[in-house]
Design an enzyme around this catalytic site. Structure first.
Site, PDB file in Angstrom:
ATOM      1  N   LYS A  24       0.834  -1.203   0.000  1.00 61.13           N
ATOM      2  CA  LYS A  24       0.000   0.000   0.000  1.00 61.13           C
ATOM      3  C   LYS A  24       0.866   1.250   0.000  1.00 61.13           C
ATOM      4  O   LYS A  24       1.931   1.255   0.609  1.00 61.13           O
ATOM      5  CB  LYS A  24      -0.846   0.047   1.288  1.00 61.13           C
ATOM      6  CG  LYS A  24      -1.989  -0.924   1.348  1.00 61.13           C
ATOM      7  CD  LYS A  24      -2.775  -0.748   2.644  1.00 61.13           C
ATOM      8  CE  LYS A  24      -3.865  -1.780   2.802  1.00 61.13           C
ATOM      9  NZ  LYS A  24      -4.973  -1.628   1.862  1.00 61.13           N
TER      10      LYS A  24
ATOM     11  N   ASP B 160      -2.890  -7.519  -1.632  1.00 59.43           N
ATOM     12  CA  ASP B 160      -3.621  -6.620  -0.738  1.00 59.43           C
ATOM     13  C   ASP B 160      -5.091  -7.041  -0.590  1.00 59.43           C
ATOM     14  O   ASP B 160      -5.788  -6.554   0.291  1.00 59.43           O
ATOM     15  CB  ASP B 160      -3.517  -5.185  -1.258  1.00 59.43           C
ATOM     16  CG  ASP B 160      -3.872  -4.167  -0.191  1.00 59.43           C
ATOM     17  OD1 ASP B 160      -4.001  -4.563   0.992  1.00 59.43           O
ATOM     18  OD2 ASP B 160      -4.015  -2.978  -0.533  1.00 59.43           O
TER      19      ASP B 160
ATOM     20  N   GLU C  53      -6.251  -9.541   0.798  1.00 58.67           N
ATOM     21  CA  GLU C  53      -5.894 -10.663   1.667  1.00 58.67           C
ATOM     22  C   GLU C  53      -7.036 -11.068   2.600  1.00 58.67           C
ATOM     23  O   GLU C  53      -7.127 -12.224   2.994  1.00 58.67           O
ATOM     24  CB  GLU C  53      -4.650 -10.290   2.498  1.00 58.67           C
ATOM     25  CG  GLU C  53      -4.899  -9.511   3.807  1.00 58.67           C
ATOM     26  CD  GLU C  53      -5.566  -8.158   3.594  1.00 58.67           C
ATOM     27  OE1 GLU C  53      -5.415  -7.598   2.478  1.00 58.67           O
ATOM     28  OE2 GLU C  53      -6.238  -7.653   4.511  1.00 58.67           O
TER      29      GLU C  53
ATOM     30  N   ARG D  78     -10.201 -11.439   2.109  1.00 58.69           N
ATOM     31  CA  ARG D  78     -11.093 -12.447   1.510  1.00 58.69           C
ATOM     32  C   ARG D  78     -10.447 -13.826   1.495  1.00 58.69           C
ATOM     33  O   ARG D  78     -11.129 -14.843   1.535  1.00 58.69           O
ATOM     34  CB  ARG D  78     -11.517 -11.986   0.106  1.00 58.69           C
ATOM     35  CG  ARG D  78     -10.365 -11.823  -0.846  1.00 58.69           C
ATOM     36  CD  ARG D  78     -10.744 -11.061  -2.104  1.00 58.69           C
ATOM     37  NE  ARG D  78     -10.863  -9.616  -1.870  1.00 58.69           N
ATOM     38  CZ  ARG D  78     -11.225  -8.739  -2.816  1.00 58.69           C
ATOM     39  NH1 ARG D  78     -11.491  -9.160  -4.038  1.00 58.69           N
ATOM     40  NH2 ARG D  78     -11.318  -7.463  -2.528  1.00 58.69           N
TER      41      ARG D  78
HETATM   42  N1  BES Z   1      -8.036  -3.769   4.532  1.00 63.25           N
HETATM   43  C1  BES Z   1      -8.248  -3.369   3.209  1.00 63.25           C
HETATM   44  C2  BES Z   1      -9.562  -2.636   2.991  1.00 63.25           C
HETATM   45  C3  BES Z   1      -9.716  -1.287   3.642  1.00 63.25           C
HETATM   46  C4  BES Z   1      -9.447  -0.134   2.938  1.00 63.25           C
HETATM   47  C5  BES Z   1     -10.207  -1.182   4.911  1.00 63.25           C
HETATM   48  C6  BES Z   1      -9.649   1.100   3.521  1.00 63.25           C
HETATM   49  C7  BES Z   1     -10.399   0.052   5.498  1.00 63.25           C
HETATM   50  C8  BES Z   1     -10.121   1.193   4.805  1.00 63.25           C
HETATM   51  C9  BES Z   1      -8.236  -4.580   2.263  1.00 63.25           C
HETATM   52  O1  BES Z   1      -7.462  -5.647   2.662  1.00 63.25           O
HETATM   53  C10 BES Z   1      -7.704  -4.089   0.965  1.00 63.25           C
HETATM   54  O2  BES Z   1      -6.593  -3.663   0.932  1.00 63.25           O
HETATM   55  N2  BES Z   1      -8.520  -4.169  -0.073  1.00 63.25           N
HETATM   56  C11 BES Z   1      -8.138  -3.721  -1.363  1.00 63.25           C
HETATM   57  C12 BES Z   1      -8.694  -4.685  -2.379  1.00 63.25           C
HETATM   58  C13 BES Z   1      -8.146  -4.491  -3.772  1.00 63.25           C
HETATM   59  C14 BES Z   1      -6.692  -4.875  -3.832  1.00 63.25           C
HETATM   60  C15 BES Z   1      -8.951  -5.357  -4.693  1.00 63.25           C
HETATM   61  C16 BES Z   1      -8.724  -2.321  -1.561  1.00 63.25           C
HETATM   62  O3  BES Z   1      -9.815  -2.059  -1.092  1.00 63.25           O
HETATM   63  O4  BES Z   1      -8.062  -1.501  -2.185  1.00 63.25           O
HETATM   64 ZN    ZN Z   2      -7.166  -5.839   4.729  1.00 62.25          ZN
HETATM   65 ZN    ZN Z   3      -5.432  -5.474   2.014  1.00 69.16          ZN
END
Ligand code: BES
Ligand code: ZN
Ligand code: ZN
Length: 482
Positions: free
Chosen positions: A259, A329, A331, A333
């Site tokens: 990230k 990222d 992860e 799921r």
């Molecule tokens: N933990 C994050 C989702 C998240 C984002 C929670 C902002 C709280 C605030 C999750 O693991 C994630 O990183 N999801 C990605 C998915 C993408 C790679 C398909 C996302 O939302 O960008």
């Molecule tokens: Zn996450």
């Molecule tokens: Zn993530």
């Protein structure tokens, strides 16, 4: 802070200070006694408008209406203002919208939730002077049903629920250096001990042995073993078995699909779902609800290192399905896929997962609202109603026949990310539904709390940071279960 019901008129109760709600700007009310002063200061009693008249030892708070949530917010705003004073006790009348117990619950919850701040890590934590709140049985409308035992019960219940929310807030706010998967399972064990729940914690060997290849992969680079935490509460007279599943990423760096710094900041909250269901099972056991509740958590960290799982890896989940990793990222799921398969072995009547799953959910609904997804309209509707009653905001994000196609993989059964750009909260839920048996599809509900779990600005009775999202709505849902 103690909350007490006092069977006296407001004016006859002794307290250091009086809290008065101005409802819908109606300043013509017997409790609004300082109209000249308020007018002089330009106070109108608009929404959330608060004024402290220190010479009179009074605090006025404007609330939109007598609706339960407006009353709850009013109490939250009041306590935030009282926090800055040295008053030891406060009193107020009974504001309700036809049901006195609901009014008392709302006032109590608002005060208890609004009094929370996370200052454990300050060298000089603040102290709340206010120790007692007296709620009069005299109501805004002037009537009083005098069902004191019921009102007292409402205070007790509100205390249990607010405590559970604040407990969840504490663990979600804790820095990742102090809350790793192993310390997290330690907290779960403590909850179990205090609440007479049974608890099992499984480590890496078990997770490997059970073929949870997706959960295992996410945990690989962490210095801590993954923890599958399973708590059980068996209420007397239970007719239904509910399994709650929580995403427990104690930190999410994104892994090798790392990230950006801004987005990584606050990812200590990525165990918000797990924290919420821990709060729920704590509340449910204290309320002694007649249900059987399982709280099942997949706790790990998504970090980088020589062992990190990689984009292009193909994982095999517990149900035998193969998953192409196209983004490390995504992860949560992966962890949930295996945990959901494990959860269904309990043969539940309902299975509800709670997760800070997607940024897309925040984009879709804003940061105050959780997304509810699933294949049963009835189940979604019942959760929406429970949320409304509890004061949490949820909205449904609908599945359709086209979105599942976006999760196709060329080389495995499914990809862990969508090939499309939009609808990411829904495609994530569709991914999860691949790990729910056909026979269980209508028993399953997915709640994405990525938005409301953690906020960077205070609102209503929430302070900076974790809100404890999910705890109140799911506890309410369990209370209403027939
Ligand atoms: N933990 C994050 C989702 C998240 C984002 C929670 C902002 C709280 C605030 C999750 O693991 C994630 O990183 N999801 C990605 C998915 C993408 C790679 C398909 C996302 O939302 O960008
Ligand atoms: Zn996450
Ligand atoms: Zn993530």
């Amino acid at each position: 802070m103690k909350i007490e019901i006092v069977a006296k008129k407001v004016k006859d109760i002794k307290a250091d200070c009086e809290v008065v709600f101005v409802v819908a700007k109606k300043t013509k009310h017997k409790w609004v006694k300082d109209l000249a002063e308020l007018n002089k200061q330009g106070y109108e009693g608009g929404d959330d408008e608060v004024i402290s008249l220190s010479q009179k030892n009074k605090i006025y708070v404007g609330i939109t209406s007598l609706e339960t949530e407006d009353v709850r917010i009013g109490a939250g705003i009041a306590i935030k203002s009282l926090r800055k004073t040295k008053y030891k006790s406060a009193k107020l009348g009974l504001y309700h919208n036809g049901n006195e117990s609901d009014g008392v619950s709302a006032i109590s919850e608002g005060f208890l939730l609004g009094s929370y701040i996370f200052d454990k890590y300050k060298s000089k934590p603040g102290k709340l002077s206010l120790a007692k709140i007296n709620i009069s049985t005299e109501s805004y409308q002037g009537t009083s049903e005098q069902k004191i035992a019921e009102l007292k019960k409402a205070v007790k219940e509100a205390e249990v629920i607010a405590e559970a929310v604040n407990f969840t807030r504490d663990i979600v706010n804790t820095p990742p250096m102090d809350l790793d998967p192993v310390t997290f399972s330690g907290i779960a064990k403590e909850v179990a001990k205090k609440g007479e729940l049974s608890v099992k914690v499984y480590g890496e060997n078990y997770i490997k042995k059970e073929g949870m290849g997706a959960f295992l992969a996410v945990s690989k680079a962490s210095a801590f073993p993954p923890q599958l935490i399973h708590l059980t509460y068996r209420g007397t007279g239970a007719k239904q078995k509910i399994v709650l599943v929580g995403k427990g990423l104690t930190y999410d760096t994104g892994g090798l699909s790392i990230k950006p710094s801004e987005a990584m900041l606050s990812m200590k909250m990525d165990m918000g779902g797990a924290g919420a269901i821990l709060g729920v099972i704590k509340a449910v056991s204290e309320l002694k609800l007649p249900v059987e509740v399982h709280a099942i958590i997949g706790a790990t960290e998504n970090v980088i290192g020589k062992d990190a799982y990689k984009p292009d890896d193909v994982l095999v989940a517990k149900n035998g399905k193969t998953i192409e990793v196209r983004n490390t990222d995504a992860e949560g799921r992966l962890v949930l896929a295996d945990i959901l398969v494990y959860a269904q072995e309990q043969k539940p009547d309902y299975i509800i997962d709670v997760a800070t799953l997607t940024g897309a959910c925040v984009v879709a609904l804003g940061e105050y609202t959780a997304g509810v997804m699933g294949h049963s309209d009835e189940l979604k509707e019942s959760m929406k109603q429970a949320a409304k009653k509890s004061g949490e905001l949820v909205a449904e994000l609908p599945f359709n026949r086209y979105l599942p196609k976006l999760m196709k993989s060329e080389i495995a059964d499914i990809s862990n990310i969508s090939s499309g750009r939009y609808g990411g909260a829904i495609t994530a839920a569709i991914f999860l539904s691949n790990f729910i048996d056909k026979s269980n599809q209508k028993k399953w509900l997915h709640i994405d709390i990525a938005g409301p779990a953690y906020v960077k600005n205070e609102w209503a009775y929430n302070s900076y940071g974790a809100t404890g999202a999910g705890v109140r709505m799911i506890t309410e849902w369990l209370k209403d279960l027939k």
